[in-house]
Scaffold this motif. Sequence first.
Motif, PDB file in Angstrom:
ATOM      1  N   SER A  83       0.860  -1.171   0.000  1.00 13.32           N
ATOM      2  CA  SER A  83       0.000   0.000   0.000  1.00 13.32           C
ATOM      3  C   SER A  83       0.898   1.222   0.000  1.00 13.32           C
ATOM      4  O   SER A  83       1.761   1.358   0.877  1.00 13.32           O
ATOM      5  CB  SER A  83      -0.917   0.017   1.221  1.00 13.32           C
ATOM      6  N   PRO A 140      -3.180   2.489  -4.557  1.00 17.15           N
ATOM      7  CA  PRO A 140      -4.433   1.733  -4.504  1.00 17.15           C
ATOM      8  C   PRO A 140      -5.624   2.661  -4.708  1.00 17.15           C
ATOM      9  O   PRO A 140      -5.460   3.885  -4.738  1.00 17.15           O
ATOM     10  CB  PRO A 140      -4.420   1.175  -3.079  1.00 17.15           C
ATOM     11  N   THR A 141      -6.808   2.099  -4.845  1.00 20.54           N
ATOM     12  CA  THR A 141      -7.969   2.944  -5.080  1.00 20.54           C
ATOM     13  C   THR A 141      -8.238   3.849  -3.872  1.00 20.54           C
ATOM     14  O   THR A 141      -8.003   3.483  -2.729  1.00 20.54           O
ATOM     15  CB  THR A 141      -9.219   2.086  -5.372  1.00 20.54           C
ATOM     16  N   THR A 192      -9.780   6.159  -0.931  1.00 22.45           N
ATOM     17  CA  THR A 192     -10.761   5.952   0.130  1.00 22.45           C
ATOM     18  C   THR A 192     -10.700   7.117   1.114  1.00 22.45           C
ATOM     19  O   THR A 192      -9.859   8.012   0.987  1.00 22.45           O
ATOM     20  CB  THR A 192     -10.468   4.654   0.900  1.00 22.45           C
ATOM     21  N   ASN A 208      -6.603   0.640   1.449  1.00 24.47           N
ATOM     22  CA  ASN A 208      -6.486  -0.558   0.627  1.00 24.47           C
ATOM     23  C   ASN A 208      -5.037  -0.955   0.415  1.00 24.47           C
ATOM     24  O   ASN A 208      -4.154  -0.098   0.291  1.00 24.47           O
ATOM     25  CB  ASN A 208      -7.129  -0.331  -0.738  1.00 24.47           C
ATOM     26  N   ASN A 217      -2.730  -3.800  -2.137  1.00 25.63           N
ATOM     27  CA  ASN A 217      -2.799  -4.661  -3.309  1.00 25.63           C
ATOM     28  C   ASN A 217      -1.892  -5.865  -3.139  1.00 25.63           C
ATOM     29  O   ASN A 217      -0.925  -5.825  -2.371  1.00 25.63           O
ATOM     30  CB  ASN A 217      -2.391  -3.892  -4.573  1.00 25.63           C
ATOM     31  N   GLN A 256      -7.676  -4.794  -1.255  1.00 24.31           N
ATOM     32  CA  GLN A 256      -8.535  -4.087  -2.210  1.00 24.31           C
ATOM     33  C   GLN A 256      -9.349  -5.085  -3.017  1.00 24.31           C
ATOM     34  O   GLN A 256      -8.809  -6.041  -3.560  1.00 24.31           O
ATOM     35  CB  GLN A 256      -7.670  -3.238  -3.134  1.00 24.31           C
ATOM     36  N   ASN A 314      -7.883  -1.990 -10.078  1.00 24.78           N
ATOM     37  CA  ASN A 314      -7.303  -0.661 -10.191  1.00 24.78           C
ATOM     38  C   ASN A 314      -7.639  -0.013 -11.527  1.00 24.78           C
ATOM     39  O   ASN A 314      -8.140  -0.658 -12.454  1.00 24.78           O
ATOM     40  CB  ASN A 314      -5.782  -0.751 -10.042  1.00 24.78           C
ATOM     41  N   SER A 365     -11.907   5.264  -9.471  1.00 21.48           N
ATOM     42  CA  SER A 365     -11.944   4.433  -8.265  1.00 21.48           C
ATOM     43  C   SER A 365     -13.164   4.755  -7.407  1.00 21.48           C
ATOM     44  O   SER A 365     -13.433   4.080  -6.431  1.00 21.48           O
ATOM     45  CB  SER A 365     -10.662   4.488  -7.444  1.00 21.48           C
ATOM     46  N   LYS A 395     -17.773  -0.856  -3.974  1.00 20.23           N
ATOM     47  CA  LYS A 395     -16.728  -0.110  -3.258  1.00 20.23           C
ATOM     48  C   LYS A 395     -17.240   1.265  -2.874  1.00 20.23           C
ATOM     49  O   LYS A 395     -17.000   1.761  -1.763  1.00 20.23           O
ATOM     50  CB  LYS A 395     -15.484  -0.014  -4.147  1.00 20.23           C
TER      51      LYS A 395
END
Length: 925
Positions: A186, A207-208, A210, A217, A219, A346, A350, A497, A534
């Motif tokens: 991450s 990562p996406t 948030t 998240n 990966n 996640q 992506n 995302s 998500k």
Amino acid sequence: MKLYSMQLLLAVICFGFQPAPVFSSATVHMLKVENLSKPEGLDVIYPRFSWQIQSGQSEVLQQAYQILVAESPDYLNSDKQLVWNSGKVLSGNSVMIPYSGKKLESEKSYYWKVKVWTNKGETKWSKPAKWTTAFMEKPLSKAQWVGMDSTLNSGKLTTKTKLSARYLRKEFSVETPVKSATLYISGLGMYECYINGIKVSNALFAPTATDYTKRVNYNVYDVRNLITKQQNTVGVILGNGRYFSMRMENVPGGDPLDSPAQVHYGFPKLLLQLEIEYVNGEKECLVSDTSWKINTHGPITANNEFDGEEYDANLELTRWDKSGYDDSNWKFAQKVSAPQGELVAQLNPNIVTMRELKPVSVKEVEKGKFVVDMGQNMVGWLAVKLRGTKNNPVTFRYAETLQKDGSIYTKNLRGARTTNIYTPSADGFFSYEPRFVYHGFRYVEITGLAARPDIHNLTGKVNYDYMENTGTFETSDSTINQIYRNAVWGIMGNYRSFPTDCPQRDERMGWLGDRATGCYGESFIFNNHLLYAKWAQDIMDSQKPNGSLPDVAPAYWQFYSDNITWPSAYIQIVRMLYEQFGDVRAVFTHYNAMKKWLRYMELTYMKEYIITKDQYGDWCMPPESLDIIWSKDPARITDGEILSTSFYYNLLTIMARFADITKHEGDKTEFLALAEKVKTAYNSKFFNPEKAQYGNNTVTANIISLMQGLVPEGYEKKVFDNLTLRVEKEFNSHVSVGLIGIQFLMRGLTAYGRPDLAFKIATNRTYPSWGYMIDNGATTVWELWNGNTADPAMNSGNHVMLLGDLISWFYENLGGIKTDQSETGFKKIIMQPVFPIGLNFVKATHNSPYGLIKSEWKRIQNEIIWDVQIPANTTAEIIVPDAKTSLVSINGKNLNQYTSRNSQKVENALSVNIGSGIYRVSIRQ
């Protein structure tokens, strides 16, 4: 008998239907994206399994299934040491079957297969598919968050922030053959990771994004093939993303909505754990810690999502991500505080480069200033090979439109600079594309070059969340076709995302109101299930302890206006996930949070069963003058209490349905009882039975009352006739509603018998209409109906909120593809197209969770030929409007002879139930 001709396509999922390749190799449904960045590891305790049955036979229905799960292909094939054997389960469900075996362990691969019994026989076992678990508890516990909490060189933390990228590296040795190597990472706000100079995936902006105080998240990647014997190097670049705020303060003297401050989480940081298992059984773990080296003086000297990226080639760190690099002048990384949010694997893919686009022209608008035209408003960036001069910066400015003199127009970008700057380190050719920023643009202005750009050396990279295209749509009408193309480009351009409102100015936020209905239409075009699942989590994470929901999520802007119409998207999104994808778990996951919000609004803003709070009104109602944003005509403005109360009533009915699904019988009773009181109060206050109108008789007030079930029985036709009179006479059959009304307009007109009027509105080319946008050069959908003439502060050229229910209308009404409300996820398909005069053919397809659905009809003189394809393990109800039984045939058999298909007469239509297969329906008129 055994049906060896059947094929099973498998997927293992965490939130809902997602055809592998996201989690499995056994599929034919994938876009050709090389090195797909995908979630390799799940931390879900009960993953769910889906499969599609493909068969050349008709009327195939699954009757039972059996799933086997094991830790190796050998165990699976021998049926030994299974971690789950479902046994033969009598069920027709083949979508999202929850795992119910032994407890899954961390960092393990699991293999599964399924066998199906149908009414035509049984299949062979499917080929095995695989998924891998991440950390089921205490993720990346061996690693430390590292970084450098300082601006150091040219950074600044006020207003328009500026911060250089961080470069981190670590060398390690491998002496024996490697069996497996798994990378857990991450990097906040964004990272790119390299092993021995090779990027571990083609992920962008990972990562996406948030709310990092709630959820972070990580990966997971299989990097076995990147590890070499002896010396190896891991290199990571950290960009700012949404973690390091783009705007730390409001712009002095500016409008609160013009570049307001955003939540700032901190400086970029890295958490990394590389687990290596050797052939001899030994294991080793490389982790991020203070032994890593860090450098903030690399070539990316600035990266800000709103303002762009600055790259100085003189600062390039040649071979920094390979072994043997001299990092003696680098600093040691600092151990930094962990983000507040829970660290989770996640679940949604992506962002990647999904398409590439070549420019249509390059023009020199003045000496040394070139404007590149991509021919399409797009989102991503321009990758270039150009000729430059040492230390002479080359500037790329991005814009959506041009001024009359051919130069770019940037006023609608508000405070966003949207500028990339590349400084060459030598004379001659250089190649460049940014890493940590993106732009919404059609045009790029390039200055500072040593020679004219060669158009063949310019490529537009179209970037959005990886997902499968699941829908196609085409008609005989060129206006509708162009509107559809504009919508597709706008939708995918705002998948970042989470669904954003716009991609170009200093906003780019997840406004809930934009997608309350739009998410349904989008789900026909894209398999956006994991993205919206998500986002639903983002919304829940943004909920305050008292139950209040935000206007944007993640709540990077702290806008909690306690509106109804915008946050209603939360419940509508969950409903979409359930209806369009069959995701019942979404209902269970979000039930309590949705109930909490409704209760909060009731206790805080309900007076005598009327919701008294509304923030935004019928946003972007087409104004009476082309030069203003907001209508000043009282006859066009809908009472906010009508909006809020009608929406609240509708949400209560949805929640009653959810309560039924989740077995909250007491809640169901309470929701329905309150809904009746709200309906009574609403009609008592706002409905005029003599005039058959609501409030001041706006089209929005009347259409939302009809479509949300509030009109007293017996008055529906009068209210509908009243609103159509206004549409036709006062608005000359044009759009007559704002953001709220447009969510119901097209389907409402069709449901109550005026598809011809909906078709007229859809095909108009004069203001206000989607066609007007096209005639004025739009290749996406504008924010305003008069976006070419109104105040630049609000004329984004790439918004999707004004689509409303249009895309749903395209697929459900023109194409005739709709899921049943009880047998959701297209387990049962309602096929009921309308055939407006002036439209000669429609071709629509949708790859549903159960398989491909096709609906193609064409008008030939006095006959309509309608070709239908229904996937295996589903049924369909074919509904033919305004026809006699004797004039309808299916596969050459007159409907009078089609008794085995449960043919029946319904209101103004004929209804026939059919099974899977390919059919030709003939309707003589």
